[in-house]
Scaffold this motif. Structure first.
Motif, mmCIF file in Angstrom:
data_model
loop_
_atom_site.group_PDB
_atom_site.id
_atom_site.type_symbol
_atom_site.label_atom_id
_atom_site.label_comp_id
_atom_site.label_asym_id
_atom_site.label_seq_id
_atom_site.Cartn_x
_atom_site.Cartn_y
_atom_site.Cartn_z
ATOM 1 N N THR A 17 0.818 -1.213 0.000
ATOM 2 C CA THR A 17 0.000 0.000 0.000
ATOM 3 C C THR A 17 0.856 1.269 0.000
ATOM 4 O O THR A 17 0.429 2.306 -0.528
ATOM 5 C CB THR A 17 -0.930 0.025 1.223
ATOM 6 O OG1 THR A 17 -0.147 -0.171 2.411
ATOM 7 C CG2 THR A 17 -1.994 -1.054 1.126
ATOM 8 N N TRP A 19 3.646 1.681 -1.619
ATOM 9 C CA TRP A 19 4.022 1.919 -3.015
ATOM 10 C C TRP A 19 2.813 2.339 -3.841
ATOM 11 O O TRP A 19 2.914 3.176 -4.733
ATOM 12 C CB TRP A 19 4.642 0.652 -3.616
ATOM 13 C CG TRP A 19 5.897 0.204 -2.946
ATOM 14 C CD1 TRP A 19 6.073 -0.918 -2.188
ATOM 15 C CD2 TRP A 19 7.173 0.874 -2.958
ATOM 16 N NE1 TRP A 19 7.366 -0.987 -1.728
ATOM 17 C CE2 TRP A 19 8.068 0.094 -2.181
ATOM 18 C CE3 TRP A 19 7.643 2.056 -3.529
ATOM 19 C CZ2 TRP A 19 9.396 0.461 -1.981
ATOM 20 C CZ3 TRP A 19 8.964 2.416 -3.328
ATOM 21 C CH2 TRP A 19 9.824 1.630 -2.566
ATOM 22 N N ASP A 20 1.660 1.770 -3.515
ATOM 23 C CA ASP A 20 0.456 2.032 -4.313
ATOM 24 C C ASP A 20 -0.083 3.449 -4.144
ATOM 25 O O ASP A 20 -0.894 3.902 -4.961
ATOM 26 C CB ASP A 20 -0.654 1.034 -3.941
ATOM 27 C CG ASP A 20 -0.325 -0.384 -4.384
ATOM 28 O OD1 ASP A 20 0.571 -0.537 -5.233
ATOM 29 O OD2 ASP A 20 -0.960 -1.325 -3.858
ATOM 30 N N LYS A 21 0.336 4.158 -3.090
ATOM 31 C CA LYS A 21 -0.208 5.504 -2.885
ATOM 32 C C LYS A 21 0.300 6.510 -3.914
ATOM 33 O O LYS A 21 -0.245 7.609 -4.031
ATOM 34 C CB LYS A 21 0.092 5.992 -1.469
ATOM 35 C CG LYS A 21 1.550 6.285 -1.174
ATOM 36 C CD LYS A 21 1.696 6.788 0.259
ATOM 37 C CE LYS A 21 3.144 7.144 0.580
ATOM 38 N NZ LYS A 21 3.273 7.716 1.945
ATOM 39 N N ASP A 22 1.332 6.159 -4.657
ATOM 40 C CA ASP A 22 1.819 7.018 -5.743
ATOM 41 C C ASP A 22 0.854 6.900 -6.918
ATOM 42 O O ASP A 22 0.802 5.875 -7.595
ATOM 43 C CB ASP A 22 3.230 6.603 -6.157
ATOM 44 C CG ASP A 22 3.723 7.335 -7.396
ATOM 45 O OD1 ASP A 22 3.101 8.356 -7.781
ATOM 46 O OD2 ASP A 22 4.724 6.883 -7.982
ATOM 47 N N ILE A 23 0.078 7.970 -7.164
ATOM 48 C CA ILE A 23 -0.927 7.913 -8.220
ATOM 49 C C ILE A 23 -0.447 8.561 -9.522
ATOM 50 O O ILE A 23 -1.116 8.464 -10.552
ATOM 51 C CB ILE A 23 -2.251 8.554 -7.779
ATOM 52 C CG1 ILE A 23 -2.060 10.040 -7.453
ATOM 53 C CG2 ILE A 23 -2.832 7.798 -6.587
ATOM 54 C CD1 ILE A 23 -3.361 10.777 -7.181
ATOM 55 N N ALA A 30 -5.272 16.378 -4.589
ATOM 56 C CA ALA A 30 -3.999 17.075 -4.802
ATOM 57 C C ALA A 30 -4.245 18.508 -5.260
ATOM 58 O O ALA A 30 -3.549 19.439 -4.821
ATOM 59 C CB ALA A 30 -3.150 16.330 -5.828
ATOM 60 N N LEU A 107 2.256 17.165 0.530
ATOM 61 C CA LEU A 107 2.080 16.569 -0.797
ATOM 62 C C LEU A 107 3.424 16.545 -1.511
ATOM 63 O O LEU A 107 4.076 17.588 -1.661
ATOM 64 C CB LEU A 107 1.071 17.372 -1.616
ATOM 65 C CG LEU A 107 0.852 16.913 -3.061
ATOM 66 C CD1 LEU A 107 0.187 15.537 -3.095
ATOM 67 C CD2 LEU A 107 0.017 17.930 -3.834
ATOM 68 N N GLU A 142 5.470 11.381 -10.404
ATOM 69 C CA GLU A 142 5.095 10.771 -9.137
ATOM 70 C C GLU A 142 4.318 11.793 -8.311
ATOM 71 O O GLU A 142 4.664 12.976 -8.322
ATOM 72 C CB GLU A 142 6.316 10.330 -8.327
ATOM 73 C CG GLU A 142 7.094 9.172 -8.910
ATOM 74 C CD GLU A 142 8.239 8.770 -7.993
ATOM 75 O OE1 GLU A 142 8.309 7.571 -7.626
ATOM 76 O OE2 GLU A 142 9.063 9.635 -7.641
ATOM 77 N N TYR A 144 2.233 11.748 -4.362
ATOM 78 C CA TYR A 144 1.657 11.024 -3.241
ATOM 79 C C TYR A 144 1.717 11.860 -1.970
ATOM 80 O O TYR A 144 2.487 12.806 -1.865
ATOM 81 C CB TYR A 144 2.355 9.679 -3.022
ATOM 82 C CG TYR A 144 3.851 9.725 -2.822
ATOM 83 C CD1 TYR A 144 4.407 9.781 -1.546
ATOM 84 C CD2 TYR A 144 4.709 9.696 -3.918
ATOM 85 C CE1 TYR A 144 5.783 9.804 -1.368
ATOM 86 C CE2 TYR A 144 6.077 9.714 -3.744
ATOM 87 C CZ TYR A 144 6.614 9.771 -2.474
ATOM 88 O OH TYR A 144 7.968 9.800 -2.306
ATOM 89 N N MET A 145 0.874 11.497 -1.026
ATOM 90 C CA MET A 145 0.837 12.171 0.262
ATOM 91 C C MET A 145 1.917 11.616 1.180
ATOM 92 O O MET A 145 2.210 10.426 1.161
ATOM 93 C CB MET A 145 -0.534 11.991 0.924
ATOM 94 C CG MET A 145 -1.677 12.672 0.196
ATOM 95 S SD MET A 145 -1.462 14.469 0.083
ATOM 96 C CE MET A 145 -1.420 14.933 1.827
ATOM 97 N N HIS A 146 2.498 12.526 1.969
ATOM 98 C CA HIS A 146 3.483 12.113 2.968
ATOM 99 C C HIS A 146 2.833 12.255 4.338
ATOM 100 O O HIS A 146 2.202 13.272 4.636
ATOM 101 C CB HIS A 146 4.733 12.985 2.878
ATOM 102 C CG HIS A 146 5.898 12.410 3.615
ATOM 103 N ND1 HIS A 146 6.846 11.627 3.018
ATOM 104 C CD2 HIS A 146 6.250 12.488 4.916
ATOM 105 C CE1 HIS A 146 7.749 11.250 3.901
ATOM 106 N NE2 HIS A 146 7.406 11.765 5.079
#
Length: 202
Positions: A17, A19-23, A30, A107, A142, A144-146
């Motif tokens: 999950t 890795w998968d958060k990178d949309i 966003a 972000l 890339e 994704y949320m941090h």
């Protein structure tokens, strides 16, 4: 330590999950965060790998989202070293970290940067009637949320944890000492810096 295997012996592989958060696209969430962010950190590197991180500040909403894969930020007047822009010319890879005041999550955006000197969207980058001379266009690769851990550890948004500003040196004091400026009081340097910031914000 020289290999990823050695590193992973200490820090285990994250769940899928993570890795998968990178949309890899600018979705509605966003867009909302970008629209509310007045402050973004821009990371670039030279062709030899030399890195630089530059703070970028504008009124919230000043970073434009052109579509699901492109965003653009104005280059405002600064110290004219052009560290970030010179890096982009040599190596287009860039990273952005969008920060919203009071929000512990950030972000992260990575992609390829291009310098633009004019385009129709420049009219939308005007702030205080000033049109930028340059802009940085990012093609998002890339996104994704941090999570909030870093900001929570730092208690960043808690004023009661902030140091007394008087306990820290002024920029004039720092410049005087680091640059070996003789015969000019730090308060004079500070006054000049303050006037420059006020007169040349845009």
């Amino acid at each position: 330590m020289a290999t990823e295997a050695e590193l992973r012996a200490i820090v285990k592989e994250p769940p899928q999950t993570i890795w998968d958060k990178d949309i890899a696209r600018i979705d509605a969430h966003a867009r909302t965060i970008i629209a509310h962010s007045p402050f973004v950190l821009l990371a670039t590197s030279n062709s030899d790998g030399t890195c630089d991180v530059s703070p970028r500040g504008d009124p919230a909403g000043s970073v434009l989202v052109l579509d699901d894969h492109r965003l653009v930020l104005a280059d405002r007047p600064g110290n004219q070293r052009l560290d970030s822009l010179r890096n982009v010319l040599r190596n287009p890879h860039a990273g952005l970290l969008f920060i919203v005041p009071g929000m512990n999550e950030t972000l992260r955006v990575n992609g390829r940067a291009t310098l633009v000197s004019d385009a129709p969207f420049f009219d939308d980058l005007v702030v205080q009637n000033k049109r930028p001379r340059l802009a940085i266009l990012i093609d998002v690769e890339e996104l994704y949320m941090h999570c909030a851990k870093a900001f929570l550890r730092a208690s960043l948004w808690k004023p009661e944890t902030w140091p007394d500003r008087k306990s820290l040196p002024t920029l004039g004091q720092i410049a005087k000492d680091q640059m070996g400026i003789k015969g000019v009081p730090a308060k004079v340097i500070d006054a000049g810096l303050a006037l420059d910031s006020k007169m040349n914000r845009y």
